[in-house]
Scaffold this motif. Structure first.
Motif, PDB file in Angstrom:
ATOM      1  N   TRP A 139      -6.949  13.764  66.897  1.00 40.58           N
ATOM      2  CA  TRP A 139      -5.537  14.005  66.584  1.00 40.58           C
ATOM      3  C   TRP A 139      -5.155  13.254  65.302  1.00 40.58           C
ATOM      4  O   TRP A 139      -4.540  13.817  64.390  1.00 40.58           O
ATOM      5  CB  TRP A 139      -4.667  13.541  67.754  1.00 40.58           C
ATOM      6  CG  TRP A 139      -3.234  13.967  67.690  1.00 40.58           C
ATOM      7  CD1 TRP A 139      -2.251  13.454  66.886  1.00 40.58           C
ATOM      8  CD2 TRP A 139      -2.610  15.010  68.462  1.00 40.58           C
ATOM      9  NE1 TRP A 139      -1.059  14.082  67.104  1.00 40.58           N
ATOM     10  CE2 TRP A 139      -1.252  15.047  68.067  1.00 40.58           C
ATOM     11  CE3 TRP A 139      -3.054  15.887  69.438  1.00 40.58           C
ATOM     12  CZ2 TRP A 139      -0.342  15.937  68.629  1.00 40.58           C
ATOM     13  CZ3 TRP A 139      -2.152  16.775  69.994  1.00 40.58           C
ATOM     14  CH2 TRP A 139      -0.813  16.803  69.591  1.00 40.58           C
ATOM     15  N   LYS A 140      -5.513  11.988  65.243  1.00 40.57           N
ATOM     16  CA  LYS A 140      -5.211  11.183  64.059  1.00 40.57           C
ATOM     17  C   LYS A 140      -5.891  11.747  62.820  1.00 40.57           C
ATOM     18  O   LYS A 140      -5.323  11.739  61.723  1.00 40.57           O
ATOM     19  CB  LYS A 140      -5.663   9.735  64.278  1.00 40.57           C
ATOM     20  CG  LYS A 140      -4.775   8.936  65.216  1.00 40.57           C
ATOM     21  CD  LYS A 140      -5.235   7.483  65.301  1.00 40.57           C
ATOM     22  CE  LYS A 140      -4.308   6.652  66.165  1.00 40.57           C
ATOM     23  NZ  LYS A 140      -4.729   5.230  66.258  1.00 40.57           N
ATOM     24  N   SER A 141      -7.106  12.247  63.004  1.00 38.05           N
ATOM     25  CA  SER A 141      -7.848  12.810  61.875  1.00 38.05           C
ATOM     26  C   SER A 141      -7.126  14.027  61.297  1.00 38.05           C
ATOM     27  O   SER A 141      -7.021  14.171  60.066  1.00 38.05           O
ATOM     28  CB  SER A 141      -9.263  13.193  62.326  1.00 38.05           C
ATOM     29  OG  SER A 141      -9.980  13.795  61.271  1.00 38.05           O
ATOM     30  N   LEU A 142      -6.628  14.902  62.171  1.00 34.15           N
ATOM     31  CA  LEU A 142      -5.906  16.089  61.694  1.00 34.15           C
ATOM     32  C   LEU A 142      -4.588  15.704  61.033  1.00 34.15           C
ATOM     33  O   LEU A 142      -4.187  16.308  60.038  1.00 34.15           O
ATOM     34  CB  LEU A 142      -5.667  17.055  62.856  1.00 34.15           C
ATOM     35  CG  LEU A 142      -6.903  17.800  63.370  1.00 34.15           C
ATOM     36  CD1 LEU A 142      -6.539  18.680  64.564  1.00 34.15           C
ATOM     37  CD2 LEU A 142      -7.528  18.645  62.262  1.00 34.15           C
ATOM     38  N   VAL A 143      -3.908  14.716  61.575  1.00 29.80           N
ATOM     39  CA  VAL A 143      -2.668  14.247  60.958  1.00 29.80           C
ATOM     40  C   VAL A 143      -2.964  13.685  59.568  1.00 29.80           C
ATOM     41  O   VAL A 143      -2.232  13.947  58.601  1.00 29.80           O
ATOM     42  CB  VAL A 143      -1.980  13.181  61.833  1.00 29.80           C
ATOM     43  CG1 VAL A 143      -0.824  12.524  61.067  1.00 29.80           C
ATOM     44  CG2 VAL A 143      -1.458  13.814  63.117  1.00 29.80           C
ATOM     45  N   ALA A 185      -8.260  24.401  64.434  1.00 29.08           N
ATOM     46  CA  ALA A 185      -8.569  23.048  64.911  1.00 29.08           C
ATOM     47  C   ALA A 185      -7.410  22.490  65.729  1.00 29.08           C
ATOM     48  O   ALA A 185      -7.620  21.888  66.790  1.00 29.08           O
ATOM     49  CB  ALA A 185      -8.867  22.133  63.720  1.00 29.08           C
ATOM     50  N   TRP A 186      -6.178  22.705  65.267  1.00 26.57           N
ATOM     51  CA  TRP A 186      -5.011  22.232  66.015  1.00 26.57           C
ATOM     52  C   TRP A 186      -4.855  22.981  67.337  1.00 26.57           C
ATOM     53  O   TRP A 186      -4.550  22.387  68.370  1.00 26.57           O
ATOM     54  CB  TRP A 186      -3.746  22.386  65.177  1.00 26.57           C
ATOM     55  CG  TRP A 186      -3.431  21.200  64.324  1.00 26.57           C
ATOM     56  CD1 TRP A 186      -3.440  21.127  62.957  1.00 26.57           C
ATOM     57  CD2 TRP A 186      -3.045  19.893  64.775  1.00 26.57           C
ATOM     58  NE1 TRP A 186      -3.091  19.867  62.533  1.00 26.57           N
ATOM     59  CE2 TRP A 186      -2.842  19.087  63.622  1.00 26.57           C
ATOM     60  CE3 TRP A 186      -2.862  19.319  66.031  1.00 26.57           C
ATOM     61  CZ2 TRP A 186      -2.456  17.753  63.700  1.00 26.57           C
ATOM     62  CZ3 TRP A 186      -2.479  17.984  66.116  1.00 26.57           C
ATOM     63  CH2 TRP A 186      -2.279  17.213  64.964  1.00 26.57           C
ATOM     64  N   THR A 187      -5.049  24.295  67.297  1.00 25.68           N
ATOM     65  CA  THR A 187      -4.910  25.105  68.509  1.00 25.68           C
ATOM     66  C   THR A 187      -5.885  24.646  69.590  1.00 25.68           C
ATOM     67  O   THR A 187      -5.520  24.479  70.756  1.00 25.68           O
ATOM     68  CB  THR A 187      -5.144  26.591  68.193  1.00 25.68           C
ATOM     69  OG1 THR A 187      -4.169  27.032  67.234  1.00 25.68           O
ATOM     70  CG2 THR A 187      -5.010  27.454  69.449  1.00 25.68           C
ATOM     71  N   GLU A 188      -7.148  24.424  69.190  1.00 28.24           N
ATOM     72  CA  GLU A 188      -8.163  23.984  70.136  1.00 28.24           C
ATOM     73  C   GLU A 188      -7.863  22.582  70.665  1.00 28.24           C
ATOM     74  O   GLU A 188      -7.990  22.313  71.869  1.00 28.24           O
ATOM     75  CB  GLU A 188      -9.537  24.006  69.451  1.00 28.24           C
ATOM     76  CG  GLU A 188     -10.020  25.415  69.110  1.00 28.24           C
ATOM     77  CD  GLU A 188     -11.275  25.399  68.255  1.00 28.24           C
ATOM     78  OE1 GLU A 188     -11.770  24.271  67.953  1.00 28.24           O
ATOM     79  OE2 GLU A 188     -11.756  26.474  67.878  1.00 28.24           O
ATOM     80  N   LEU A 189      -7.452  21.690  69.754  1.00 29.84           N
ATOM     81  CA  LEU A 189      -7.177  20.307  70.166  1.00 29.84           C
ATOM     82  C   LEU A 189      -5.993  20.245  71.123  1.00 29.84           C
ATOM     83  O   LEU A 189      -6.033  19.538  72.136  1.00 29.84           O
ATOM     84  CB  LEU A 189      -6.919  19.439  68.938  1.00 29.84           C
ATOM     85  CG  LEU A 189      -6.556  17.970  69.212  1.00 29.84           C
ATOM     86  CD1 LEU A 189      -7.639  17.294  70.050  1.00 29.84           C
ATOM     87  CD2 LEU A 189      -6.328  17.226  67.909  1.00 29.84           C
ATOM     88  N   GLU A 233      -6.973  21.243  74.554  1.00 25.12           N
ATOM     89  CA  GLU A 233      -7.760  20.211  75.224  1.00 25.12           C
ATOM     90  C   GLU A 233      -6.879  19.049  75.675  1.00 25.12           C
ATOM     91  O   GLU A 233      -7.084  18.471  76.750  1.00 25.12           O
ATOM     92  CB  GLU A 233      -8.860  19.708  74.287  1.00 25.12           C
ATOM     93  CG  GLU A 233      -9.952  20.748  74.020  1.00 25.12           C
ATOM     94  CD  GLU A 233     -11.015  20.225  73.080  1.00 25.12           C
ATOM     95  OE1 GLU A 233     -11.527  19.108  73.346  1.00 25.12           O
ATOM     96  OE2 GLU A 233     -11.341  20.901  72.086  1.00 25.12           O
ATOM     97  N   VAL A 234      -5.894  18.695  74.850  1.00 27.67           N
ATOM     98  CA  VAL A 234      -4.977  17.607  75.208  1.00 27.67           C
ATOM     99  C   VAL A 234      -4.122  18.014  76.405  1.00 27.67           C
ATOM    100  O   VAL A 234      -3.883  17.213  77.314  1.00 27.67           O
ATOM    101  CB  VAL A 234      -4.078  17.229  74.004  1.00 27.67           C
ATOM    102  CG1 VAL A 234      -2.954  16.280  74.429  1.00 27.67           C
ATOM    103  CG2 VAL A 234      -4.919  16.582  72.910  1.00 27.67           C
ATOM    104  N   GLU A 235      -3.664  19.269  76.417  1.00 25.54           N
ATOM    105  CA  GLU A 235      -2.868  19.762  77.550  1.00 25.54           C
ATOM    106  C   GLU A 235      -3.666  19.639  78.844  1.00 25.54           C
ATOM    107  O   GLU A 235      -3.134  19.221  79.885  1.00 25.54           O
ATOM    108  CB  GLU A 235      -2.465  21.220  77.320  1.00 25.54           C
ATOM    109  CG  GLU A 235      -1.474  21.457  76.197  1.00 25.54           C
ATOM    110  CD  GLU A 235      -0.046  21.084  76.574  1.00 25.54           C
ATOM    111  OE1 GLU A 235       0.187  20.615  77.693  1.00 25.54           O
ATOM    112  OE2 GLU A 235       0.850  21.258  75.725  1.00 25.54           O
ATOM    113  N   ALA A 236      -4.943  20.007  78.794  1.00 19.10           N
ATOM    114  CA  ALA A 236      -5.786  19.944  79.986  1.00 19.10           C
ATOM    115  C   ALA A 236      -6.039  18.492  80.395  1.00 19.10           C
ATOM    116  O   ALA A 236      -5.961  18.140  81.584  1.00 19.10           O
ATOM    117  CB  ALA A 236      -7.106  20.660  79.720  1.00 19.10           C
ATOM    118  N   ALA A 237      -6.338  17.637  79.422  1.00 22.02           N
ATOM    119  CA  ALA A 237      -6.638  16.240  79.715  1.00 22.02           C
ATOM    120  C   ALA A 237      -5.429  15.493  80.260  1.00 22.02           C
ATOM    121  O   ALA A 237      -5.569  14.577  81.084  1.00 22.02           O
ATOM    122  CB  ALA A 237      -7.155  15.544  78.457  1.00 22.02           C
TER     123      ALA A 237
END
Length: 251
Positions: free
Chosen positions: A199-203, A170-174, A177-181
């Motif tokens: 991001w907040k949800s995973l934290v 989940a972190w790897t995928e997120l 996506e953040v890098e691209a955005a």
């Protein structure tokens, strides 16, 4: 040992360590000599040998010297708690190696099927996984209180390998996506807000609302000037600025 006291060189030979190691342990207050001669020579005996054996055993399972010093104090965390924490650290390292092996196998399959795009994406994942594996994470403990460390260790003992791998994915995928955005999205955009929410949800899955754990995590990621030279955050500075700005828009 047949004599009550040995000088540092003799004791080091008996114990299988170097004199330099004995001096370091003395300076740290970890293994002071039994006494000193009038000339200043350190003298060691059976009691010091038994303590040194304890130090060597704890070093073998991965504790730092500072942690060992605390463990050997009467008021320190119980040894069973410390060993449980260390077990989880070692288990996570093993899990990281398993993920690296899985990524390599995926890369091999990509090469066999000539899927270039998937190949380079997978190779990048391998690099990031191995960077994490090579990093000594002991320094991060300095940002957490002993109570927070114990909380983290206790939670880790209840998480299955499958859940750990799910979280890692989940972190790897997120992060990808953040890098691209970060290259073209406005932090206030709907897409950016959706990423910030995830991001907040995973934290929150890590902190679980525990204030001490949350404070330690915030201190860790807001103190880059004191990170080890070989430590690199899993996302770029550009992505970091973007996700922070996106989360600020939700405040």
């Amino acid at each position: 040992m047949t004599r009550p006291n040995y000088r540092a060189k003799e004791f080091a030979e008996q114990a299988g360590v170097t004199v330099r190691t004995l001096h370091l342990y003395d300076q740290m207050g970890l293994l002071p000599p039994a006494e000193r001669t009038e000339s200043g020579y350190r003298l060691y005996g059976q009691r010091e040998l038994e303590r040194l054996e304890q130090i060597v055993a704890l070093r073998f399972v991965g504790f730092t010297l500072q942690e060992i010093k605390e463990l050997l104090k009467a008021q320190a965390l119980p040894l069973i708690v410390a060993l449980r924490m260390q077990r989880e650290i070692i288990r996570e390292r093993r899990s990281q190696l398993d993920r690296a092996l899985s990524a390599i196998e995926h890369a091999e399959s990509a090469i066999a099927n000539d899927r270039d795009a998937t190949l380079w994406e997978t190779l990048r994942t391998i690099i990031e996984v191995m960077k994490v594996e090579k990093t000594d994470w002991d320094w991060t403990k300095n940002y957490y209180t002993p109570e927070a460390q114990q909380t983290i260790a206790q939670r880790a003992s209840t998480i299955s390998k499958g859940d750990i791998e799910k979280g890692q994915r989940a972190w790897t995928e997120l992060i990808a996506e953040v890098e691209a955005a970060a290259k073209h999205e406005d932090p206030a955009s709907e897409r950016a807000q959706e990423l910030a929410k995830r991001w907040k949800s995973l934290v929150n899955e890590f902190t679980r609302g525990d204030a001490a754990v949350r404070d330690g995590l915030n201190k860790l990621y807001n103190d880059p000037t004191h990170w080890p030279k070989d430590f690199k955050r899993p996302w770029s500075d550009e992505a970091d600025r973007f996700i922070r700005a996106a989360m600020n828009c939700q405040a």
